[in-house]
Design an enzyme around this catalytic site. Structure first.
Site, mmCIF file in Angstrom:
data_model
loop_
_atom_site.group_PDB
_atom_site.id
_atom_site.type_symbol
_atom_site.label_atom_id
_atom_site.label_comp_id
_atom_site.label_asym_id
_atom_site.label_seq_id
_atom_site.Cartn_x
_atom_site.Cartn_y
_atom_site.Cartn_z
ATOM 1 N N GLY A 16 0.832 -1.194 0.000
ATOM 2 C CA GLY A 16 0.000 0.000 0.000
ATOM 3 C C GLY A 16 0.869 1.247 0.000
ATOM 4 O O GLY A 16 2.010 1.215 0.452
ATOM 5 N N HIS A 57 -2.384 7.977 6.825
ATOM 6 C CA HIS A 57 -1.378 8.824 6.153
ATOM 7 C C HIS A 57 -2.018 10.120 5.644
ATOM 8 O O HIS A 57 -1.401 11.187 5.702
ATOM 9 C CB HIS A 57 -0.754 8.094 4.963
ATOM 10 C CG HIS A 57 0.433 7.228 5.288
ATOM 11 N ND1 HIS A 57 1.591 7.725 5.846
ATOM 12 C CD2 HIS A 57 0.649 5.905 5.115
ATOM 13 C CE1 HIS A 57 2.468 6.734 6.001
ATOM 14 N NE2 HIS A 57 1.918 5.611 5.574
ATOM 15 N N CYS A 97 5.900 0.125 7.243
ATOM 16 C CA CYS A 97 5.543 1.284 6.416
ATOM 17 C C CYS A 97 6.710 1.581 5.482
ATOM 18 O O CYS A 97 7.852 1.561 5.916
ATOM 19 C CB CYS A 97 5.260 2.497 7.313
ATOM 20 S SG CYS A 97 4.836 3.993 6.385
ATOM 21 N N LEU A 98 6.395 1.838 4.216
ATOM 22 C CA LEU A 98 7.457 2.134 3.252
ATOM 23 C C LEU A 98 8.221 3.400 3.624
ATOM 24 O O LEU A 98 9.344 3.592 3.188
ATOM 25 C CB LEU A 98 6.877 2.262 1.844
ATOM 26 C CG LEU A 98 6.316 0.957 1.240
ATOM 27 C CD1 LEU A 98 5.666 1.229 -0.105
ATOM 28 C CD2 LEU A 98 7.413 -0.089 1.098
ATOM 29 N N HIS A 105 -4.357 2.035 7.571
ATOM 30 C CA HIS A 105 -2.987 2.573 7.590
ATOM 31 C C HIS A 105 -2.847 3.719 6.575
ATOM 32 O O HIS A 105 -2.283 4.773 6.894
ATOM 33 C CB HIS A 105 -2.006 1.424 7.290
ATOM 34 C CG HIS A 105 -0.570 1.806 7.228
ATOM 35 N ND1 HIS A 105 0.362 1.379 8.161
ATOM 36 C CD2 HIS A 105 0.119 2.581 6.357
ATOM 37 C CE1 HIS A 105 1.551 1.875 7.855
ATOM 38 N NE2 HIS A 105 1.433 2.616 6.758
ATOM 39 N N GLU A 106 -3.384 3.500 5.354
ATOM 40 C CA GLU A 106 -3.210 4.517 4.306
ATOM 41 C C GLU A 106 -4.104 5.739 4.543
ATOM 42 O O GLU A 106 -3.689 6.867 4.275
ATOM 43 C CB GLU A 106 -3.482 3.927 2.909
ATOM 44 C CG GLU A 106 -2.653 2.706 2.528
ATOM 45 C CD GLU A 106 -1.158 2.855 2.709
ATOM 46 O OE1 GLU A 106 -0.648 3.982 2.797
ATOM 47 O OE2 GLU A 106 -0.488 1.800 2.788
ATOM 48 N N GLN A 141 3.259 10.060 0.909
ATOM 49 C CA GLN A 141 4.541 9.352 0.981
ATOM 50 C C GLN A 141 5.429 9.654 -0.229
ATOM 51 O O GLN A 141 6.633 9.410 -0.180
ATOM 52 C CB GLN A 141 4.319 7.834 1.094
ATOM 53 C CG GLN A 141 3.689 7.431 2.416
ATOM 54 C CD GLN A 141 3.499 5.933 2.493
ATOM 55 O OE1 GLN A 141 2.507 5.413 2.005
ATOM 56 N NE2 GLN A 141 4.448 5.223 3.069
HETATM 57 NI NI NI Z 1 2.767 3.696 5.543
#
Ligand code: NI
Length: 185
Positions: A45, A138, A92-93, A134-135, A50
């Site tokens: 995701g 963000h 998380c990326l 989660h997204e 991000q």
């Molecule tokens: Ni993340």
């Protein structure tokens, strides 16, 4: 086009994203770049902030870890119903190499626009439900470490600062190649 992923802590990741007025070619290009960036980083995701864009757009593809799933684009996503409780070890990326247990709703119903601007609703469970929460976090300027104790968060902050310092001579694109948790979002 693969874009650079912003590494936490960064002021951009604390900001609220704004709704998209119109799903046009610019938004579709953003969504395509986001999914390319997510796949290149082996994530499931990614949210627009991000990659430094404060627009309410997310992409999710949990298919490697969840049966019957595929790439999904969400523009202006809203969680309209949330039920049950679950705990999931999230990565998380934007926080490479870190993973911690986070308490989430077990199932969510989400309403959004697709890449053609058409409204849709889906019922999400398991990893997809985690990814949606989660997204959408963000988009509110919240990352998963904000759900942890301040002690844990500060330890991770220290490790991320060290990681950034070590990679100071490299581009953000190289920093993201650090080992990822298997469910980085
Ligand atoms: Ni993340």
């Amino acid at each position: 086009m693969v874009r650079d992923i912003i590494i936490w802590p960064d002021p951009l990741l604390k900001q609220k994203s704004v709704p998209v007025d119109k799903v046009d070619d610019g938004i579709r290009r953003l969504l395509d770049d986001m999914s390319e960036t997510m796949y290149a980083a082996d994530g499931v995701g990614l949210a627009a902030p991000q990659v430094g864009v404060l627009k309410r757009c997310i992409v999710i593809d949990t298919s490697p870890r969840q049966e019957g799933q595929k790439l999904l684009h969400f523009v202006n996503p809203v969680i309209v119903r949330a039920e049950g409780e679950t705990t999931y070890t999230e990565g998380c990326l934007s926080i490479p190499g870190e993973a911690e247990d986070v308490d989430r709703f077990a199932t969510v119903r989400v309403r959004a626009l697709d890449r053609s601007g058409k409204e849709f609703e889906i019922e999400a469970d398991e990893l997809l439900a985690i990814a949606v929460q989660h997204e959408t976090d963000h988009l509110q300027g919240t990352v998963f470490v904000d759900h942890l104790s301040s002690l844990k968060r500060e330890l991770i902050r220290r490790r991320m600062k060290k990681l950034k310092a070590e990679h100071a001579s490299e581009t953000p694109g190289e920093v993201k190649k650090a080992p990822q948790h298997r469910s980085a979002l």
